[in-house]
Design an enzyme around this catalytic site. Sequence first.
Site, PDB file in Angstrom:
ATOM      1  N   LYS A 187      18.110  -1.502  13.218  1.00 18.98           N
ATOM      2  CA  LYS A 187      18.346  -0.384  12.315  1.00 18.98           C
ATOM      3  C   LYS A 187      19.130  -0.920  11.132  1.00 18.98           C
ATOM      4  O   LYS A 187      20.347  -1.020  11.159  1.00 18.98           O
ATOM      5  CB  LYS A 187      19.112   0.729  13.042  1.00 18.98           C
ATOM      6  CG  LYS A 187      18.845   2.143  12.514  1.00 18.98           C
ATOM      7  CD  LYS A 187      19.230   2.360  11.059  1.00 18.98           C
ATOM      8  CE  LYS A 187      20.714   2.247  10.837  1.00 18.98           C
ATOM      9  NZ  LYS A 187      21.084   2.481   9.374  1.00 18.98           N
ATOM     10  N   GLY A 239      29.911  -2.863   9.934  1.00 24.57           N
ATOM     11  CA  GLY A 239      30.022  -1.873   8.873  1.00 24.57           C
ATOM     12  C   GLY A 239      31.433  -1.342   8.742  1.00 24.57           C
ATOM     13  O   GLY A 239      32.410  -2.037   9.026  1.00 24.57           O
ATOM     14  N   SER A 240      31.541  -0.091   8.337  1.00 30.68           N
ATOM     15  CA  SER A 240      32.837   0.492   8.012  1.00 30.68           C
ATOM     16  C   SER A 240      33.642   0.840   9.256  1.00 30.68           C
ATOM     17  O   SER A 240      33.090   1.034  10.344  1.00 30.68           O
ATOM     18  CB  SER A 240      32.634   1.750   7.171  1.00 30.68           C
ATOM     19  OG  SER A 240      32.101   2.798   7.969  1.00 30.68           O
ATOM     20  N   ALA A 243      32.626   4.420  10.596  1.00 26.07           N
ATOM     21  CA  ALA A 243      31.410   4.412  11.410  1.00 26.07           C
ATOM     22  C   ALA A 243      31.660   3.708  12.738  1.00 26.07           C
ATOM     23  O   ALA A 243      31.162   4.132  13.787  1.00 26.07           O
ATOM     24  CB  ALA A 243      30.273   3.739  10.647  1.00 26.07           C
ATOM     25  N   GLY A 244      32.442   2.639  12.705  1.00 21.47           N
ATOM     26  CA  GLY A 244      32.768   1.918  13.931  1.00 21.47           C
ATOM     27  C   GLY A 244      33.558   2.772  14.906  1.00 21.47           C
ATOM     28  O   GLY A 244      33.339   2.712  16.125  1.00 21.47           O
ATOM     29  N   GLU A 261      31.968  -5.206  14.280  1.00 21.58           N
ATOM     30  CA  GLU A 261      32.545  -6.083  13.257  1.00 21.58           C
ATOM     31  C   GLU A 261      32.785  -5.190  12.050  1.00 21.58           C
ATOM     32  O   GLU A 261      31.833  -4.774  11.386  1.00 21.58           O
ATOM     33  CB  GLU A 261      31.597  -7.251  12.949  1.00 21.58           C
ATOM     34  CG  GLU A 261      32.278  -8.419  12.247  1.00 21.58           C
ATOM     35  CD  GLU A 261      32.377  -8.207  10.757  1.00 21.58           C
ATOM     36  OE1 GLU A 261      33.479  -7.810  10.283  1.00 21.58           O
ATOM     37  OE2 GLU A 261      31.377  -8.428  10.066  1.00 21.58           O
ATOM     38  N   CYS A 295      33.661  -8.535   3.904  1.00 25.00           N
ATOM     39  CA  CYS A 295      34.701  -8.041   4.811  1.00 25.00           C
ATOM     40  C   CYS A 295      35.807  -9.064   5.036  1.00 25.00           C
ATOM     41  O   CYS A 295      36.929  -8.697   5.372  1.00 25.00           O
ATOM     42  CB  CYS A 295      34.086  -7.611   6.138  1.00 25.00           C
ATOM     43  SG  CYS A 295      33.116  -8.889   6.967  1.00 25.00           S
ATOM     44  N   GLU A 394      40.736  -1.223   2.543  1.00 25.35           N
ATOM     45  CA  GLU A 394      39.690  -2.163   2.133  1.00 25.35           C
ATOM     46  C   GLU A 394      38.956  -1.586   0.929  1.00 25.35           C
ATOM     47  O   GLU A 394      38.334  -0.528   1.013  1.00 25.35           O
ATOM     48  CB  GLU A 394      38.710  -2.416   3.270  1.00 25.35           C
ATOM     49  CG  GLU A 394      37.663  -3.460   2.906  1.00 25.35           C
ATOM     50  CD  GLU A 394      36.694  -3.749   4.037  1.00 25.35           C
ATOM     51  OE1 GLU A 394      36.320  -4.921   4.198  1.00 25.35           O
ATOM     52  OE2 GLU A 394      36.315  -2.795   4.752  1.00 25.35           O
TER      53      GLU A 394
END
Length: 497
Positions: A187, A239-240, A243-244, A261, A295, A394
């Site tokens: 995805k 990702g962010s 979302a994580g 990650e 990142c 970030e």
Amino acid sequence: MSDQHPELDLATLPIGKFYIGGRWVDPSQNNMISVISPDSEKVIAQVAEAAEYDIDKAVAAAREAFDKGPWPKMAVEERNEWVRKLSAAIVARTEELGLCWTYQIGMPYNVARIFAPFLTNAMDQYIEIAENMDFVEQREIAGEGTGFLVYEPVGVVAAIAPWNVPINTMLNKVGPALVAGCSVIMKPAPETPLEAYIIAQCADEIGLPAGVLNLVCAHREISDYLVRRSDVDKVSFTGSVAAGQRIASVCGERIARCSLELGGKSPAIVLDDYDLDMVAKMLIDGICSIAGQNCALLSRVLVSRKRHDELVGKMKDIAEAVKIGHAFDEDTVIGPVAMKRQLERIEGLIAAGVAEGANLVSGGKRPAHLDKGYFMEPTIFANVSNDMRIAQEEIFGPVICVIPYDDLDEAIAIANDSDFGLSGAVFTNDLEKAYHVARSVRTGTMGQNGPRNDFTIGFGGFKKSGLGREGGVAGLKAFLEPKTVLLDGVPEGLRVG
């Protein structure tokens, strides 16, 4: 923008379909995802958008391949041969993948074509690791008989990749998952789906067993549906943090495995013995690379108070000489950020930095000479306090904060005063001090004299920077479940070690 540049030929990519169960299939609805070039602000592609029905089909195909197909039961050597063929097919399309990077997020093509070959072969390390790994280990046990520690594939994997380095991050999920014997649903980020189509096309061309590798494209709501599916055994996400956190919560509710990650706010600790010209050049190069959308970016610079102004001056001179331009201009050093909403977020955090009293030394605005594209000047803040938003959040853009410290203990304390812990660097010629600082900073990777990361050892973070590791032995074992087997003896023909 130059009128003469390589064209991205999408005619051969089946972007109106999904790859499910070894076939290119039509989506269940007619909705499309528009891929917008941040360089020109034009739509460069439209790909099929999945609905819940399409996710169900992909998960069912992956489940069938894992539960009833030959893939997880193959000898490791046989799976390795398949993955080796898949990797070779992907590497053969390196030039095309570099173009995708440029068209989709504005990575300067003069950089993309150099770095793409180092990204497209990401799966090869897992083949080598598997060749040298004992998937069945014989162990002594307290009682009679023999014990075995065996490693088995975790099952069906949802591989969810970000938009900044899409080919490398997806291959660092697909590679170890396939080598381990898992089946995979790719995805990609909706902003950068083209690389995943190329991976799926390569899988189709080599005849990878049906259902082992699948592809769907979706926005967040349908991606969340994929994560919530009870027959997805593991989610591998990059990702962010937001979302994580959602993925970790969902996986926690159903005790599914997940690797995360996430973001970073990585410190660069500059000791007094190191050359400031070299530091300044590396730091500005860092915020120009992928327009700071990295990142592991060294975005907090900790320097002694007596050298603060000197370092800031050198950084300013370098930043203001950087060529900001369109992605296909040969002399471009920094291209656009990836999307309009990202540019607006960066602008908002720059405004917050000014409002909180940081000294905006350079940059901070869109370049006047570019009337199209999502461009932002390399931006330097000086005399930053570590409690400011620009030092804690970030930014994911070409923005760097310089923070003064009075002694090394304070520098280490400032470095650790963060919700993140992904990467970092210490600039010094003193090897003992470098090791001391590296062991003192709570971060997943710490390098000496530069922004150094090595996926063959492992990459991942402490704290809100994530869970688990990608790359290396740990990256492969993330897709394996250890099982204890206790028998009366050693079965005939069992290969141990």
